[in-house]
Enzyme design. Structure first.
Site, PDB file in Angstrom:
ATOM      1  N   LYS A   1    -103.595  78.369 -55.118  1.00  0.00           N
ATOM      2  CA  LYS A   1    -102.843  79.601 -55.358  1.00  0.00           C
ATOM      3  C   LYS A   1    -103.504  80.400 -56.473  1.00  0.00           C
ATOM      4  CE  LYS A   1     -98.046  80.991 -56.408  1.00  0.00           C
ATOM      5  NZ  LYS A   1     -96.679  80.448 -56.673  1.00  0.00           N
TER       6      LYS A   1
ATOM      7  N   SER B   1     -93.177  81.782 -53.843  1.00  0.00           N
ATOM      8  CA  SER B   1     -94.249  82.749 -54.065  1.00  0.00           C
ATOM      9  C   SER B   1     -95.611  82.243 -53.613  1.00  0.00           C
ATOM     10  CB  SER B   1     -94.318  83.115 -55.551  1.00  0.00           C
ATOM     11  OG  SER B   1     -94.553  81.959 -56.347  1.00  0.00           O
TER      12      SER B   1
ATOM     13  N   SER C   1     -90.872  77.766 -55.033  1.00  0.00           N
ATOM     14  CA  SER C   1     -92.062  78.448 -54.541  1.00  0.00           C
ATOM     15  C   SER C   1     -93.119  77.565 -53.898  1.00  0.00           C
ATOM     16  CB  SER C   1     -92.701  79.267 -55.667  1.00  0.00           C
ATOM     17  OG  SER C   1     -91.896  80.370 -55.994  1.00  0.00           O
TER      18      SER C   1
END
Length: 484
Positions: free
Chosen positions: A92, A167, A191
């Site tokens: 990420k 996210s 997330s």
């Protein structure tokens, strides 16, 4: 909806290399039956073929190929590194990887290139992993859709018109779409688990501080943690073991006699009909396999969570994020960052708090929230002890992935408009705020072919037990099929 038994390690090279798990890849590369370069090329080709998903902010094609060639040469020379030698992963874009931009999904940070790896990334790289690239995410990790206004929305691996969750949506989309076997996300209130659920993956939120927080763009030091995401629980065990220096394989938990709590109120309320159908069926399957389901609620869990959740996050982001920007010499301050944000939800939120307007959290309210956190933690601990359960089981999200174009702020659930962000994190959030571990696995597929996840939260530091439980559940429930 997927195989009933876990993939076995094999020395036979399949026709589609992108279907391989990280565990199989690691074994085959070290055994000389698979070249890392061949796999990296196949994954890059898949990423390009499904570029409409916008899963990557940075796809490091040349860097990954160079690292793969070096990994193959090391195997030939007998100097292979560690457990993940030659295994490609995705990370990420809020977790530092030296030499690659770390945008945190925000355009003002696209020129920020960390000089050092985050400790979690360093552990994987030391074990021989190869970073394919940095994945798309909700801007500054402050959302659940991955509708990123700066770099573009990411799409769901199973339906590009729907969101992948957030996210860590890009990591979820990339792994679900077979662009990588495994990777890292971060989880403040769901997330890792939300995008894992919506893309047919397994995902682990570890006990708070089990993984180092350094080198990760923060929201809240009280809530933030990195977590692994993969298509198999065995791969979660592999990554967790490498990061923590513990065993990289474990045996599935015997389900017979395992007690899991089913908190019907709050966690099982107001579910999308398909989510309810699939998760009810999953409960029946694990019960048939020997799990003892204990129907008992956690009193006032929604209220307890609400006293901690957003007050902590909204206060700490305004201290933790500015300190991060300065500590790592990003070249951007909070005002410059806010000015260049592309997502109206995040831009408006940060802008209002910079001006001291709602939802700015006064320090007194923040201290009250921190003081309420032990009560939330005790509620979980008492529940586990009183009911003699290893964890609670519940739908990871109340609904499957929603259409990107119509679900940014609200979506329709059982005939009513509901807010997207709090609704999708509803079940994952309480455990996040208590700092306890949580894991999600695929429960099944909706009638329209969307993955639906089922989660288990357990006591603090029961991470390995949760992984063993999830591994056994995966054997019973099967895995999500590959996207069509």
């Amino acid at each position: 909806f997927g195989c009933s038994q876990p993939m076995q390690r094999t020395n036979a090279v399949p026709a589609d290399l992108t279907e391989l798990s990280a565990t199989d890849v690691a074994s085959m590369i070290r055994g000389g039956t698979l070249r890392s370069e061949d796999l990296v090329r196949a994954l890059i080709a898949k990423a390009k073929a499904r570029s409409n998903l916008n899963a990557f902010i940075t796809l490091d094609e040349q860097g990954a190929l160079k690292a793969a060639q070096a990994a193959d040469a090391a195997v030939k020379a007998g100097t292979a590194k560690g457990t993940l030698h030659g295994v490609p992963i995705v990370i990420k874009d809020n977790i530092h990887v030296a030499g690659l931009p770390n945008t945190a999904g925000a355009p003002p940070l696209k020129k920020f290139i960390p000089a050092a790896n985050a400790p979690v990334a360093q552990k994987l790289l030391d074990a021989g992993a190869i970073v394919l690239g940095k994945t798309n995410m909700h801007e500054l990790a402050f959302g659940i859709t991955n509708n990123n206004g700066g770099f573009g929305a990411a799409g769901n691996a199973y339906d590009s018109t729907r969101f992948p969750g957030g996210s860590s949506g890009g990591t979820g989309s990339a792994i679900g779409a077979r662009m990588a076997p495994a990777g890292l996300g971060s989880d403040t209130g769901g997330s890792v688990r939300v995008p894992s659920s919506l893309n047919g993956l397994a995902g682990l939120r570890p006990t708070l501080l089990r993984y180092a927080q350094e080198g990760v763009t923060p929201i809240s030091h009280t809530r933030d943690t990195v977590g692994p995401m993969a298509r198999t629980v065995a791969d979660l065990v592999l990554l967790d073991g490498v990061i923590t220096g513990t065993a990289t394989t474990i045996a599935p938990r015997t389900l017979k006699g395992l007690r899991l709590g089913v908190p019907g109120s709050y966690y099982w309320e107001n579910l999308d009909p398909e989510t309810k159908r699939v998760c009810d069926a999953a409960l029946a399957k694990v019960q048939a396999a020997g799990v003892e389901l204990v129907k008992a609620d956690i009193a006032n869990i929604g209220d307890l969570d609400g006293k901690v959740s957003f007050p902590v996050a909204l206060f700490e982001v305004m201290t933790d994020l500015p300190a991060y920007l300065k500590k790592y010499n990003t070249g951007v301050d909070m005002q410059q960052l806010q000015a260049g944000l592309g997502s109206p939800d995040v831009k408006g939120l940060i802008g209002a708090m910079l001006e001291g307007k709602p939802p700015t959290i006064p320090e007194a309210v923040y201290k009250e929230a921190l003081a309420a956190r032990p009560t939330l933690q005790k509620a979980f601990a008492d529940y586990f002890a009183t009911n003699k359960v290893a964890g609670i089981i519940f739908p990871t999200t109340p609904a499957p992935a929603q259409v990107i174009a119509t679900s940014g702020e609200t979506f329709e659930l059982n005939g009513q408009k509901v807010p997207t962000f709090p609704t999708f994190i509803r079940n994952a959030d309480p455990g996040s705020n208590a700092g306890i571990p949580g894991i999600t696995v695929n429960a099944g597929m909706s009638e329209s072919g969307l993955p639906i996840g089922i989660a288990v939260d357990g006591p603090a530091n029961s991470d390995r037990e949760l992984l063993a439980i999830a591994m056994a559940m995966e054997q019973v429930l099967g895995r999500a099929p590959a996207p069509k």
